[in-house]
Design a protein around this motif. Structure first.
Motif, PDB file in Angstrom:
ATOM      1  N   VAL A 108       0.868  -1.171   0.000  1.00 13.94           N
ATOM      2  CA  VAL A 108       0.000   0.000   0.000  1.00 13.94           C
ATOM      3  C   VAL A 108       0.909   1.226   0.000  1.00 13.94           C
ATOM      4  N   GLY A 109       0.674   2.113  -0.956  1.00 11.06           N
ATOM      5  CA  GLY A 109       1.476   3.326  -1.076  1.00 11.06           C
ATOM      6  C   GLY A 109       1.002   4.394  -0.109  1.00 11.06           C
ATOM      7  N   ALA A 110       1.966   5.071   0.505  1.00  9.34           N
ATOM      8  CA  ALA A 110       1.653   6.121   1.481  1.00  9.34           C
ATOM      9  C   ALA A 110       2.363   7.402   1.067  1.00  9.34           C
ATOM     10  N   ARG A 111       1.631   8.492   1.105  1.00 10.58           N
ATOM     11  CA  ARG A 111       2.206   9.808   0.817  1.00 10.58           C
ATOM     12  C   ARG A 111       1.988  10.654   2.056  1.00 10.58           C
ATOM     13  N   GLY A 112       3.025  11.239   2.525  1.00 13.57           N
ATOM     14  CA  GLY A 112       2.925  12.025   3.745  1.00 13.57           C
ATOM     15  C   GLY A 112       1.973  13.200   3.647  1.00 13.57           C
ATOM     16  N   ASP A 113       1.087  13.320   4.635  1.00 10.56           N
ATOM     17  CA  ASP A 113       0.202  14.488   4.726  1.00 10.56           C
ATOM     18  C   ASP A 113       0.238  15.006   6.174  1.00 10.56           C
ATOM     19  N   GLY A 115       0.844  13.421   8.819  1.00 10.85           N
ATOM     20  CA  GLY A 115       0.251  12.504   9.787  1.00 10.85           C
ATOM     21  C   GLY A 115      -1.258  12.536   9.863  1.00 10.85           C
ATOM     22  N   ALA A 116      -1.929  13.268   8.984  1.00 12.22           N
ATOM     23  CA  ALA A 116      -3.390  13.342   9.047  1.00 12.22           C
ATOM     24  C   ALA A 116      -4.036  11.995   8.723  1.00 12.22           C
ATOM     25  N   HIS A 117      -3.445  11.252   7.784  1.00 11.93           N
ATOM     26  CA  HIS A 117      -4.006   9.958   7.405  1.00 11.93           C
ATOM     27  C   HIS A 117      -2.895   8.938   7.223  1.00 11.93           C
ATOM     28  N   SER A 118      -3.111   7.755   7.710  1.00 12.38           N
ATOM     29  CA  SER A 118      -2.205   6.636   7.455  1.00 12.38           C
ATOM     30  C   SER A 118      -2.628   5.969   6.163  1.00 12.38           C
ATOM     31  N   SER A 119      -1.839   5.004   5.746  1.00 10.94           N
ATOM     32  CA  SER A 119      -2.192   4.157   4.613  1.00 10.94           C
ATOM     33  C   SER A 119      -2.240   2.731   5.134  1.00 10.94           C
ATOM     34  N   ALA A 120      -3.376   2.057   4.934  1.00  8.84           N
ATOM     35  CA  ALA A 120      -3.531   0.718   5.489  1.00  8.84           C
ATOM     36  C   ALA A 120      -4.461  -0.121   4.634  1.00  8.84           C
ATOM     37  N   THR A 167      -8.226   5.834   6.142  1.00 11.49           N
ATOM     38  CA  THR A 167      -6.853   5.759   5.640  1.00 11.49           C
ATOM     39  C   THR A 167      -6.885   5.967   4.133  1.00 11.49           C
ATOM     40  N   MET A 168      -5.698   6.074   3.541  1.00 16.10           N
ATOM     41  CA  MET A 168      -5.600   6.327   2.104  1.00 16.10           C
ATOM     42  C   MET A 168      -4.629   5.336   1.478  1.00 16.10           C
ATOM     43  N   ALA A 169      -4.754   5.184   0.167  1.00 14.10           N
ATOM     44  CA  ALA A 169      -3.782   4.426  -0.623  1.00 14.10           C
ATOM     45  C   ALA A 169      -3.406   5.289  -1.813  1.00 14.10           C
ATOM     46  N   ASP A 170      -2.123   5.459  -2.019  1.00 13.21           N
ATOM     47  CA  ASP A 170      -1.628   6.268  -3.132  1.00 13.21           C
ATOM     48  C   ASP A 170      -1.046   5.367  -4.207  1.00 13.21           C
ATOM     49  N   THR A 177       0.747   0.640  -5.047  1.00 17.86           N
ATOM     50  CA  THR A 177      -0.278  -0.130  -4.349  1.00 17.86           C
ATOM     51  C   THR A 177      -0.630  -1.330  -5.223  1.00 17.86           C
ATOM     52  N   THR A 178      -0.230  -2.532  -4.761  1.00 16.43           N
ATOM     53  CA  THR A 178      -0.348  -3.739  -5.573  1.00 16.43           C
ATOM     54  C   THR A 178      -0.961  -4.892  -4.791  1.00 16.43           C
ATOM     55  N   PHE A 179      -1.425  -5.886  -5.533  1.00 17.32           N
ATOM     56  CA  PHE A 179      -2.018  -7.098  -4.971  1.00 17.32           C
ATOM     57  C   PHE A 179      -1.652  -8.254  -5.897  1.00 17.32           C
ATOM     58  N   SER A 180      -1.056  -9.310  -5.339  1.00 25.74           N
ATOM     59  CA  SER A 180      -0.645 -10.469  -6.131  1.00 25.74           C
ATOM     60  C   SER A 180      -0.965 -11.746  -5.373  1.00 25.74           C
ATOM     61  N   GLY A 181      -1.184 -12.811  -6.129  1.00 28.46           N
ATOM     62  CA  GLY A 181      -1.418 -14.105  -5.498  1.00 28.46           C
ATOM     63  C   GLY A 181      -1.195 -15.224  -6.481  1.00 28.46           C
ATOM     64  N   ASN A 182      -0.908 -16.410  -5.946  1.00 25.92           N
ATOM     65  CA  ASN A 182      -0.740 -17.567  -6.804  1.00 25.92           C
ATOM     66  C   ASN A 182      -0.982 -18.857  -6.014  1.00 25.92           C
ATOM     67  N   LEU A 183      -1.372 -19.870  -6.751  1.00 25.91           N
ATOM     68  CA  LEU A 183      -1.538 -21.210  -6.193  1.00 25.91           C
ATOM     69  C   LEU A 183      -0.160 -21.823  -6.034  1.00 25.91           C
ATOM     70  N   LEU A 184       0.186 -22.203  -4.801  1.00 24.35           N
ATOM     71  CA  LEU A 184       1.464 -22.882  -4.589  1.00 24.35           C
ATOM     72  C   LEU A 184       1.347 -24.350  -4.988  1.00 24.35           C
ATOM     73  N   PHE A 185       0.301 -25.019  -4.490  1.00 31.05           N
ATOM     74  CA  PHE A 185       0.041 -26.406  -4.864  1.00 31.05           C
ATOM     75  C   PHE A 185      -1.388 -26.765  -4.486  1.00 31.05           C
ATOM     76  N   PRO A 186      -2.027 -27.631  -5.285  1.00 31.34           N
ATOM     77  CA  PRO A 186      -3.386 -28.079  -4.966  1.00 31.34           C
ATOM     78  C   PRO A 186      -3.353 -29.101  -3.839  1.00 31.34           C
ATOM     79  N   MET A 187      -4.463 -29.255  -3.174  1.00 25.68           N
ATOM     80  CA  MET A 187      -4.558 -30.236  -2.059  1.00 25.68           C
ATOM     81  C   MET A 187      -5.625 -31.256  -2.390  1.00 25.68           C
TER      82      MET A 187
END
Length: 187
Positions: A108-113, A115-120, A167-170, A177-187
């Motif tokens: 999650v990208g954070a740009r300083g303001d 301290g008014a808002h965090s990024s979460a 909160t904010m995301a920049d 600000t990214t999101f990734s995922g993958n299958l490691l192995f099937p069960m």
């Protein structure tokens, strides 16, 4: 030495012809079954290939998402990879196509303001909060927070990220600000 009579030769030729016809039919059936099994294995292999990676924005100038008065699902629009199409860019939700161990990472990208808002951004499995990435920039500089987790998912389980209330995301052309995922192995 006995000689075959003409009628005996015709009988033998008919039996041999019938055997050859049956053998040809058996081979065609066997080839069809083999092709069906190969196609089934290919399909199963494709289902087992699951990976995605996306950023919040397609690029360009700096853009801020939030703050919102309540937790809000982040929808990552810039799809880099979506093998298996398990990530939905219209909803921001990943849906497990099969039972297995999956690994997810996010920033999650954070740009300083001052301290008014965090990024979460918190990762959610179905309705359960799992982990959080949180950053607060006091100055006007950029920062990022990241986290990762491996989860055992059942078919149909959903995983997504929520921007925490107030909160904010920049994001910008550098894809903070990214999101990734993958299958490691099937069960």
């Amino acid at each position: 030495m006995t000689e075959l009579k003409a009628p005996d030769i015709y009988v033998a030729l008919r039996e041999l012809t019938a055997s050859l016809v049956q053998l040809k039919a058996d081979m065609a059936t066997g080839q069809a079954q083999l092709k069906a099994e190969v196609d089934k294995q290919k399909q199963q292999l494709q289902v087992r290939q699951v990976a995605f990676s996306a950023s919040l924005l397609a690029g360009g100038q700096l853009a801020t998402t939030g703050p919102f008065p309540k937790d809000t699902t982040l929808i990552y629009k810039n799809i880099i990879t979506n093998i298996g199409n398990a990530y939905n860019p219209n909803t921001g939700v990943f849906t497990a196509p099969l039972k297995g161990a999956y690994h997810f990472e996010w920033t999650v990208g954070a740009r300083g303001d001052n301290g008014a808002h965090s990024s979460a951004a918190g990762l959610v499995k179905n309705s359960e909060h799992i982990f959080m990435a949180w950053d607060e920039q006091e100055t006007k500089h950029f920062g990022t927070a990241s986290n990762g987790v491996t989860l055992l998912l059942e078919v149909g389980d959903v995983v997504f990220l929520r921007l925490v209330a107030n909160t904010m995301a920049d994001d910008n052309a550098y894809h903070l600000t990214t999101f990734s995922g993958n299958l490691l192995f099937p069960m």
